[in-house]
Enzyme design. Structure first.
Site, short mmCIF file in Angstrom:
data_model
loop_
_atom_site.label_atom_id
_atom_site.label_comp_id
_atom_site.label_asym_id
_atom_site.label_seq_id
_atom_site.Cartn_x
_atom_site.Cartn_y
_atom_site.Cartn_z
N LYS A 33 3.23 -5.12 4.20
CA LYS A 33 2.91 -5.90 5.40
C LYS A 33 3.05 -7.38 5.06
CE LYS A 33 -0.48 -4.49 7.98
NZ LYS A 33 -1.83 -4.09 8.46
N ARG A 37 -8.16 9.50 12.21
CA ARG A 37 -7.66 8.71 13.34
C ARG A 37 -7.41 9.58 14.56
NH1 ARG A 37 -3.22 4.08 12.75
NH2 ARG A 37 -5.19 3.07 12.16
N ARG A 70 0.83 -1.19 0.00
CA ARG A 70 0.00 0.00 0.00
C ARG A 70 0.86 1.25 0.00
NH1 ARG A 70 -2.32 -0.45 6.20
NH2 ARG A 70 -0.46 0.31 7.28
N LYS A 127 -9.18 -3.41 6.56
CA LYS A 127 -9.79 -2.41 5.67
C LYS A 127 -9.59 -2.81 4.22
CE LYS A 127 -8.79 1.31 9.01
NZ LYS A 127 -7.90 0.55 9.91
N ARG A 181 0.71 5.11 1.48
CA ARG A 181 0.00 5.84 2.53
C ARG A 181 0.54 7.25 2.68
NH1 ARG A 181 -1.23 3.57 8.55
NH2 ARG A 181 -2.88 2.60 7.32
#
Length: 787
Positions: A295, A375, A278, A472, A280
């Site tokens: 990850k 967040r 991903r 997610k 980010r």
């Protein structure tokens, strides 16, 4: 509970005369006459209803605006008082042999207690205001829905315009959250707050966390933040900068191969080495720093932990890097020259960049899904033992070009959206607004160390719903690509249920010196209104949140056992289901059987007869086994006699996957599982050899074989052969299930019992015959002698 009853039970005394008059508005919608409500509703009645509705809306908005301004003024007053106390604390002279030289003006413990009480009162006010806004917003939505349904006159679009003029539900308390957190942290630590690096990721490279995830209903977000703030402050990334709404925004873009979905299935099945890639960034889309992350999932039996590794690069270089035009050496060339980071760290980042670039180019990974959320993190600076984050306004957006629409085009991300939640400019098929907030509890405890008591109480309360391994990326991909994803995560059936629970006794926000603030968590279903539409309306409305604290209250469990006693959540979770053999999830196997039977019926002849016979035999045997088990199951002892918690009935619900899809239930597979299946097979094999040896011994015992010895040897041989065939079949089935990570039943309830019954019968008949032949039982029956 109907909404009118919920409204009456949720009234806060301070706002008693400011709530929406739901009953009065509902009374205006009453229409007399049997001809139908749509024919009896007139222009005059519509005008009267709209005037009453506007009056109610103005009253709620005025009260909310007035109270919000009062809270801001009280926060500013408390800030000045806290700063004054801290200044007096810092101005104390050096400590000598006789104590501080200038300690006459030092703040006392009573002053800190008064400040803490004032802040607790402000926090309780924020909580009450949020609940007031929440219940009124729900009331207006329900009365408009009832109006449109009863009268046939559509008022919802026009009322949305009125709400924009009086946006009582849109106030964002995030700035107040940060201020209250700072003040309460200073007072709680008596002027000595913990200091350290509060950065959210700039200095972090590879790190390992143990994370548990929960869903939080929008009704409980404010109260949850208040409770957490009693123990952890809000983590501020840049304390020298005034807080802005974009500071809490986090956006990630996930990559995958849309032909194979290998990254999606790997993360869903939790296979060893499964990866997620991903991109980010934090804040708005104008940020220049992008974090490229990977990850990697590791099984526990490997002795390793799942790892998230990442490096940062400039946004202007993203397209060149992902297309292979810019090599990692060029990305880190400037960093090597400047020498701001250690050479070892740069080497690790460069190696990671090479591996991710190679994977993207080799496997054809492209952007498929974007996740956006705000967040709020709770953590002591420079102390990662307990970190709690709450993600609100979670939204998933498509990034692909699969259906011919150029969403991202040749760019690494689409550019038509930013952080403008709820992304109303997007078509419905491009966006998925998640209806709940995501609570992540990250713990780093030593071996054998229990989590803090307040954390255990929090996760066992009515405020959260445990959803282990929620992702997610997985949820966004599964919901945004319904025509391409056939394997669904196990939490998908849970999306159709209401996660709100009855309020936990003696657990919640308390006003200093007064009773606890009571809130309602009951169902707000109103007569025949649909919960699905309510959930959609809530999910698309901005959530109102606040954070604070009011003391150090804790919940005490009665009759708590010493040591490692289970909490309420664990006790209920350990209870057996009413039918432990019932499966939680159905796949599409039943549909496949029905389709196959229908095809056979169209063919006709013996093909159809054999299919129908097999299906009916399978159903009949299943019902027979279920009835036998029901008869053999002992009657349960009343739970109230043994355990007060046993009165809580834990029932299982059978979910059906959509046609053509399957729900994946995670199965833990370790090497010892394979070894256990093999060891069980070897045990069966060993027993079969023993039984076969008994048969050989019986037939060869004595000088001359007899009919009895032949019969006994034959019986033992049959038992040995049956045991061998059964053991091989079970071993093949278990090995196949383990390799495919199926949620099968790996314990054997029938095989050992069946084997021992046959073996005992063979031994009993052998002893009976021998005893009769030798005259111990008198005359042996003729049929047994012949047999």
């Amino acid at each position: 509970m109907k909404f009118g009853e919920q409204l009456r039970s949720s009234v806060i005394k301070e706002y008693e005369w400011s709530y929406i008059d739901y009953d009065a508005l509902k009374a205006l919608l009453k229409v007399d006459g049997p001809e139908g409500s749509d024919k009896k509703w007139t222009e005059e009645k519509e005008t009267k209803f709209i005037d009453a509705l506007d009056l109610q809306l103005d009253r709620v908005y005025t009260r909310q605006k007035s109270k919000a301004g009062e809270i801001e003024r009280r926060i500013e007053t408390s800030r000045r008082e806290v700063d004054d106390v801290v200044a007096r604390l810092d101005s104390r002279g050096p400590v000598g042999r006789d104590g501080p030289a200038h300690d006459d003006d030092a703040p006392t413990e009573e002053e800190f207690m008064m400040l803490e009480q004032d802040l607790g009162d402000i926090i309780a006010d924020v909580h009450d205001l949020a609940k007031f806004v929440q219940v009124n917003y729900t009331g207006f939505q329900k009365i408009i829905k009832k109006h449109d349904k009863k009268t046939g006159w559509i008022l919802k679009p026009a009322f949305a315009t009125r709400l924009k003029k009086s946006p009582f539900f849109k106030d964002n308390y995030d700035a107040d959250i940060v201020k209250l957190s700072r003040l309460f942290d200073i007072v709680r630590t008596r002027g000595n707050p913990v200091k350290g690096d509060s950065s959210a990721g700039g200095s972090q490279g590879n790190f390992i966390r143990q994370t548990t995830k929960y869903w939080v209903h929008p009704d409980n977000i404010t109260e949850l933040k208040l409770l957490i703030l009693q123990h952890l402050p809000v983590l501020v990334f840049n304390p020298n900068k005034e807080f802005e709404a974009k500071d809490s925004a986090i956006t990630s873009i996930y990559y995958d191969n849309p032909k194979t979905w290998e990254l999606y299935e790997g993360r869903l099945k939790k296979t060893e080495g499964a990866e997620a890639i991903r991109m980010r960034w934090y804040g708005d889309v104008d940020t220049e720093t992008i974090f490229v992350e990977r990850k990697t999932h590791r099984e526990d039996w490997t002795g390793e932990k799942s790892v998230k590794a990442r490096f940062s690069m400039k946004e202007k270089n993203m397209n060149a890097y992902l297309s292979g035009k810019m090599l990692p050496e060029a990305i880190f060339e400037k960093a090597r020259k400047e020498g701001r980071k250690p050479a070892k760290q740069i080497d690790e980042d460069e190696r990671l960049a090479k591996e991710i670039q190679y994977s993207v180019l080799k496997h054809g990974y492209v952007p498929v899904c974007r996740s956006f959320y705000n967040r709020t993190a709770f953590q002591l600076p420079a102390d990662a033992r307990v970190r709690i984050s709450l993600d609100t306004e979670l939204t998933m957006v498509r990034e692909d070009n699969l259906d011919g629409k150029k969403r991202a085009g040749d760019n690494w991300r689409r550019t038509d959206i930013g952080i403008d939640y709820p992304f109303s400019q997007l078509p419905p098929e491009d966006v998925e607004r998640f209806p709940y907030a995501i609570l992540e509890v990250k713990l780093q405890t030593q071996a054998g160390q229990e989590p803090p008591e307040w954390v255990r109480e929090l996760i066992a309360s009515h405020l959260v719903e445990a959803v282990p391994k929620f992702s997610k990326f997985i949820h966004g991909t599964a919901t945004l690509f319904p025509d391409r994803i056939n394997l669904l995560p196990f939490w998908m059936p849970q999306m159709a249920t209401d996660i709100r629970k009855p309020r936990t006794l003696n657990f919640g926000i308390q006003r200093p010196g007064g009773p606890s603030t009571q809130t309602s968590s009951s169902d707000d279903e109103d007569e025949d209104d649909s919960d699905d539409e309510e959930r959609q309306e809530i999910s698309t409305s901005p959530s109102t949140t606040a954070v604070g604290s009011n003391g150090h209250q804790s919940r005490e469990h009665e009759n708590r056992a010493p040591g490692n006693a289970l909490d309420i959540e664990e006790q209920i979770g350990a209870m057996p289901l009413l039918d432990e053999d019932e499966q939680y999830y159905d796949s599409d196997e039943d549909d496949n059987d029905s389709d196959a039977l229908e095809e056979a019926r169209q063919i006709g002849g013996w093909t159809y007869y054999l299919k129908a016979l097999r299906r009916n035999t399978k159903l009949a045997s299943s019902h027979l086994v279920h009835n036998i088990q029901a008869l053999m199951r002992p009657s349960p002892i009343p739970g109230s006699i043994l355990d007060p918690l046993a009165s809580t009935r834990v029932t299982s619900k059978r979910f059906k996957a959509p046609k053509g899809k399957k729900i994946h239930v995670p199965v833990r597979v370790e090497p010892k599982v394979y070894f256990a299946a093999e060891r069980t097979f070897l045990s069966w094999l060993e027993n079969s050899i023993y039984i076969g040896s008994m048969a050989a011994l019986v037939i060869n015992f004595g000088a001359k074989p007899t009919r009895a010895s032949f019969l006994a040897a034959g019986a033992f041989t049959v038992v040995a052969v049956l045991a061998l065939v059964y053991s091989v079949s079970i071993y093949i089935y278990r090995s196949w299930s383990i390799r495919n990570r199926r949620a099968a039943r790996y314990h054997d309830k029938y095989g050992p019992t069946f084997l021992m019954v046959i073996l005992v019968l063979a031994l009993a008949m052998n002893f009976w015959y021998e005893a009769g032949r030798r005259g111990y039982l008198g005359q042996v029956p003729g049929w047994l002698v012949w047999w």
